[in-house]
Design a protein around this motif. Structure first.
Motif, PDB file in Angstrom:
ATOM      1  N   GLY A 145       0.891  -1.163   0.000  1.00  0.00           N
ATOM      2  CA  GLY A 145       0.000   0.000   0.000  1.00  0.00           C
ATOM      3  C   GLY A 145       0.931   1.214   0.000  1.00  0.00           C
ATOM      4  N   LEU A 154      -4.920   8.627   2.506  1.00  0.00           N
ATOM      5  CA  LEU A 154      -5.731   9.204   3.582  1.00  0.00           C
ATOM      6  C   LEU A 154      -5.881  10.717   3.386  1.00  0.00           C
ATOM      7  N   GLY A 186      -4.440  -0.349   2.523  1.00  0.00           N
ATOM      8  CA  GLY A 186      -3.604  -0.871   3.618  1.00  0.00           C
ATOM      9  C   GLY A 186      -4.294  -0.695   4.958  1.00  0.00           C
ATOM     10  N   TYR A 239      -6.645  -2.987  11.680  1.00  0.00           N
ATOM     11  CA  TYR A 239      -5.892  -2.700  12.894  1.00  0.00           C
ATOM     12  C   TYR A 239      -6.825  -2.289  14.027  1.00  0.00           C
ATOM     13  N   SER A 288      -7.506   1.506  14.484  1.00  0.00           N
ATOM     14  CA  SER A 288      -7.799   2.231  13.243  1.00  0.00           C
ATOM     15  C   SER A 288      -8.959   3.232  13.322  1.00  0.00           C
ATOM     16  N   ASP A 289      -8.630   4.494  13.101  1.00  0.00           N
ATOM     17  CA  ASP A 289      -9.662   5.529  12.923  1.00  0.00           C
ATOM     18  C   ASP A 289     -10.416   5.257  11.626  1.00  0.00           C
ATOM     19  N   VAL A 290      -9.678   4.783  10.622  1.00  0.00           N
ATOM     20  CA  VAL A 290     -10.241   4.587   9.274  1.00  0.00           C
ATOM     21  C   VAL A 290     -11.328   3.494   9.305  1.00  0.00           C
ATOM     22  N   ASP A 340      -6.211 -12.396  -0.485  1.00  0.00           N
ATOM     23  CA  ASP A 340      -7.005 -11.706  -1.502  1.00  0.00           C
ATOM     24  C   ASP A 340      -6.486 -10.261  -1.623  1.00  0.00           C
ATOM     25  N   ILE A 341      -7.027  -9.536  -2.608  1.00  0.00           N
ATOM     26  CA  ILE A 341      -6.652  -8.126  -2.755  1.00  0.00           C
ATOM     27  C   ILE A 341      -7.882  -7.261  -2.549  1.00  0.00           C
TER      28      ILE A 341
HETATM   29  C1  LIG Z   1       3.646   5.362  13.152  1.00  0.00           C
HETATM   30  C2  LIG Z   1       2.248   5.048  12.680  1.00  0.00           C
HETATM   31  C3  LIG Z   1       1.182   5.674  13.298  1.00  0.00           C
HETATM   32  C4  LIG Z   1      -0.122   5.402  12.877  1.00  0.00           C
HETATM   33  N1  LIG Z   1      -1.180   6.018  13.511  1.00  0.00           N
HETATM   34  C5  LIG Z   1      -2.451   5.727  13.121  1.00  0.00           C
HETATM   35  C6  LIG Z   1      -3.578   6.340  13.763  1.00  0.00           C
HETATM   36  O1  LIG Z   1      -3.471   7.125  14.699  1.00  0.00           O
HETATM   37  N2  LIG Z   1      -4.822   6.012  13.307  1.00  0.00           N
HETATM   38  C7  LIG Z   1      -5.010   5.135  12.276  1.00  0.00           C
HETATM   39  O2  LIG Z   1      -6.149   4.881  11.903  1.00  0.00           O
HETATM   40  N3  LIG Z   1      -3.971   4.556  11.657  1.00  0.00           N
HETATM   41  C8  LIG Z   1      -2.703   4.820  12.053  1.00  0.00           C
HETATM   42  N4  LIG Z   1      -1.653   4.206  11.435  1.00  0.00           N
HETATM   43  C9  LIG Z   1      -1.940   3.250  10.335  1.00  0.00           C
HETATM   44  C10 LIG Z   1      -1.880   3.959   9.003  1.00  0.00           C
HETATM   45  O3  LIG Z   1      -2.857   4.966   8.946  1.00  0.00           O
HETATM   46  C11 LIG Z   1      -2.165   2.962   7.847  1.00  0.00           C
HETATM   47  O4  LIG Z   1      -3.382   2.345   8.096  1.00  0.00           O
HETATM   48  C12 LIG Z   1      -1.111   1.909   7.735  1.00  0.00           C
HETATM   49  O5  LIG Z   1       0.147   2.531   7.553  1.00  0.00           O
HETATM   50  C13 LIG Z   1      -1.400   0.964   6.554  1.00  0.00           C
HETATM   51  O6  LIG Z   1      -1.536   1.674   5.370  1.00  0.00           O
HETATM   52  P1  LIG Z   1      -0.417   1.607   4.228  1.00  0.00           P
HETATM   53  O7  LIG Z   1      -0.987   2.198   3.009  1.00  0.00           O
HETATM   54  O8  LIG Z   1       0.866   2.171   4.749  1.00  0.00           O
HETATM   55  O9  LIG Z   1      -0.277   0.016   4.013  1.00  0.00           O
HETATM   56  P2  LIG Z   1       1.018  -0.909   3.962  1.00  0.00           P
HETATM   57  O10 LIG Z   1       1.894  -0.695   5.160  1.00  0.00           O
HETATM   58  O11 LIG Z   1       1.668  -0.803   2.631  1.00  0.00           O
HETATM   59  O12 LIG Z   1       0.300  -2.330   4.037  1.00  0.00           O
HETATM   60  C14 LIG Z   1      -0.286  -2.800   5.240  1.00  0.00           C
HETATM   61  C15 LIG Z   1      -0.718  -4.265   5.045  1.00  0.00           C
HETATM   62  O13 LIG Z   1      -1.829  -4.329   4.159  1.00  0.00           O
HETATM   63  C16 LIG Z   1      -1.539  -5.096   2.993  1.00  0.00           C
HETATM   64  N5  LIG Z   1      -2.178  -4.388   1.880  1.00  0.00           N
HETATM   65  C17 LIG Z   1      -2.002  -3.088   1.527  1.00  0.00           C
HETATM   66  N6  LIG Z   1      -2.858  -2.761   0.533  1.00  0.00           N
HETATM   67  C18 LIG Z   1      -3.573  -3.880   0.252  1.00  0.00           C
HETATM   68  C19 LIG Z   1      -4.608  -4.184  -0.690  1.00  0.00           C
HETATM   69  N7  LIG Z   1      -5.113  -3.262  -1.514  1.00  0.00           N
HETATM   70  N8  LIG Z   1      -5.109  -5.442  -0.701  1.00  0.00           N
HETATM   71  C20 LIG Z   1      -4.606  -6.390   0.147  1.00  0.00           C
HETATM   72  N9  LIG Z   1      -3.632  -6.163   1.049  1.00  0.00           N
HETATM   73  C21 LIG Z   1      -3.133  -4.919   1.109  1.00  0.00           C
HETATM   74  C22 LIG Z   1      -0.007  -5.141   2.908  1.00  0.00           C
HETATM   75  O14 LIG Z   1       0.451  -6.314   2.252  1.00  0.00           O
HETATM   76  C23 LIG Z   1       0.368  -5.121   4.386  1.00  0.00           C
HETATM   77  O15 LIG Z   1       0.276  -6.412   4.928  1.00  0.00           O
HETATM   78  C24 LIG Z   1      -0.344   4.458  11.830  1.00  0.00           C
HETATM   79  C25 LIG Z   1       0.744   3.833  11.222  1.00  0.00           C
HETATM   80  C26 LIG Z   1       2.028   4.117  11.615  1.00  0.00           C
HETATM   81  C27 LIG Z   1       3.180   3.433  10.920  1.00  0.00           C
END
Ligand SMILES: Cc1cc2nc3c(=O)[nH]c(=O)nc-3n(C[C@H](O)[C@H](O)[C@H](O)COP(=O)(O)OP(=O)(O)OC[C@H]3O[C@@H](n4cnc5c(N)ncnc54)[C@H](O)[C@@H]3O)c2cc1C
Length: 270
Positions: free
Chosen positions: A29, A70, A107, A113, A116-118, A150-151
């Motif tokens: 992601g 986001l 992601g 998670y 997750s706020d999302v 799955d995706i």
């Molecule tokens: C330091 C930190 C603080 C954060 N604080 C918050 C917070 O306060 N509130 C909140 O809601 N979230 C928070 N998050 C989470 C953040 O908002 C994202 O939800 C998280 O980083 C995942 O999104 P990404 O795009 O980076 O996914 P990635 O890190 O790239 O992927 C995450 C996982 O999902 C899988 N994946 C990604 N996309 C797909 C897809 N389309 N289909 C299938 N599998 C997929 C990947 O293989 C991986 O296993 C935080 C994250 C970090 C690192």
């Protein structure tokens, strides 16, 4: 540390799906969560060339591609106008703008998670995930499913007319939330989702009487207080380094009551 041997820019969803069936391969992601992991990835599969970074709006729904960031959710005028700013309120405390310019909805939702706020905000909507093999399923079912290979292609949000409120509590700005709460109400449903318990968000239904009164803006303070007490009593909470179980349960009651009060104040407007 995350180590990636090979990078593949997927040319189709089918190719990405096939590659993702191998346990050592992995979909990318925004890579923000992934990069924190200790993992050896054989092939990292990038979906960014598949046109899935768009929010499409039709008469009945929003179709949000999995690579939508986001920040795009936060700034999308139509989505925020329709959700009374709830989507913006849910994501705008997540780390910082640069971070939100990379983190994706795919992601965030696929990860399911606890913090997750999302997930919390979309659970209070009539929303669905479109999976490449699994088809379209309601988000509240997907949230309970075990992780597989799955995706997640897109998140679909039906535009049933609803009023929304999103509230969260953080010990300090941009930290992970201690508790998240999203509430929606319309002519047929009243949903309350509570997350960061610290387990992942759950969705509860409002009692019919309170839903009707809040929707019309005629619910009394006592009734809203009682509803918040009754619903929060059914939501399991736990302790972690950010807060204790009792504090979280108290917060759940307070955030639900405040959300109901805000919706009640808007009730009968339309
Ligand atoms: C330091 C930190 C603080 C954060 N604080 C918050 C917070 O306060 N509130 C909140 O809601 N979230 C928070 N998050 C989470 C953040 O908002 C994202 O939800 C998280 O980083 C995942 O999104 P990404 O795009 O980076 O996914 P990635 O890190 O790239 O992927 C995450 C996982 O999902 C899988 N994946 C990604 N996309 C797909 C897809 N389309 N289909 C299938 N599998 C997929 C990947 O293989 C991986 O296993 C935080 C994250 C970090 C690192």
């Amino acid at each position: 540390m995350l180590k990636i041997k090979e990078y593949v820019k997927a040319e189709s969803l089918e190719q990405a799906y096939e590659l993702n069936q191998k346990r050592t391969n992995c979909i990318l992601g925004g890579m923000l969560w992934l990069k924190m992991s200790n993992r050896n990835v054989q092939k990292a599969i990038d979906l960014s060339g598949l046109g899935l970074d768009q929010i499409e709006e039709t008469e009945d729904e929003f179709r949000i591609g999995c690579m939508t960031t986001l920040r795009e959710l936060e700034c999308h005028e139509a989505l925020n106008e329709w959700s009374d700013g709830a989507v913006k309120d849910a994501v705008s405390d997540i780390v910082g703008v640069q971070f939100r310019n990379l983190a994706t909805i795919g992601g965030s939702i696929f990860g399911r998670y606890g913090f997750s706020d999302v997930l919390t905000v979309f659970l209070a909507m009539d929303s669905y995930v479109e999976l490449h093999k699994g088809g379209i399923i309601p988000l509240h079912e997907f949230a309970q499913m075990k992780r597989d290979n799955d995706i997640l292609v897109r998140v679909i949000v039906k535009k049933d007319q609803k009023d929304f409120v999103y509230l969260s509590h953080r010990n300090s700005k941009t930290d992970f939330p201690v508790l998240t709460c999203a509430v929606s109400v319309d002519e047929t449903e009243g949903w309350i989702s509570v997350g960061a318990r610290p387990q992942k968000a759950v969705r509860m239904s409002m009692t019919e009487e309170v839903r009707k009164k809040v929707e019309q803006g005629v619910c009394s303070e006592e009734e809203m207080k009682k509803e918040a007490e009754d619903i929060s009593a059914q939501i399991k909470t736990d302790s972690n380094m950010r807060a204790g179980k009792e504090y979280r349960s108290h917060l759940a009651k307070v955030l639900i009551r405040r959300s109901l009060e805000r919706l009640n104040a808007k009730g009968g407007d339309q």
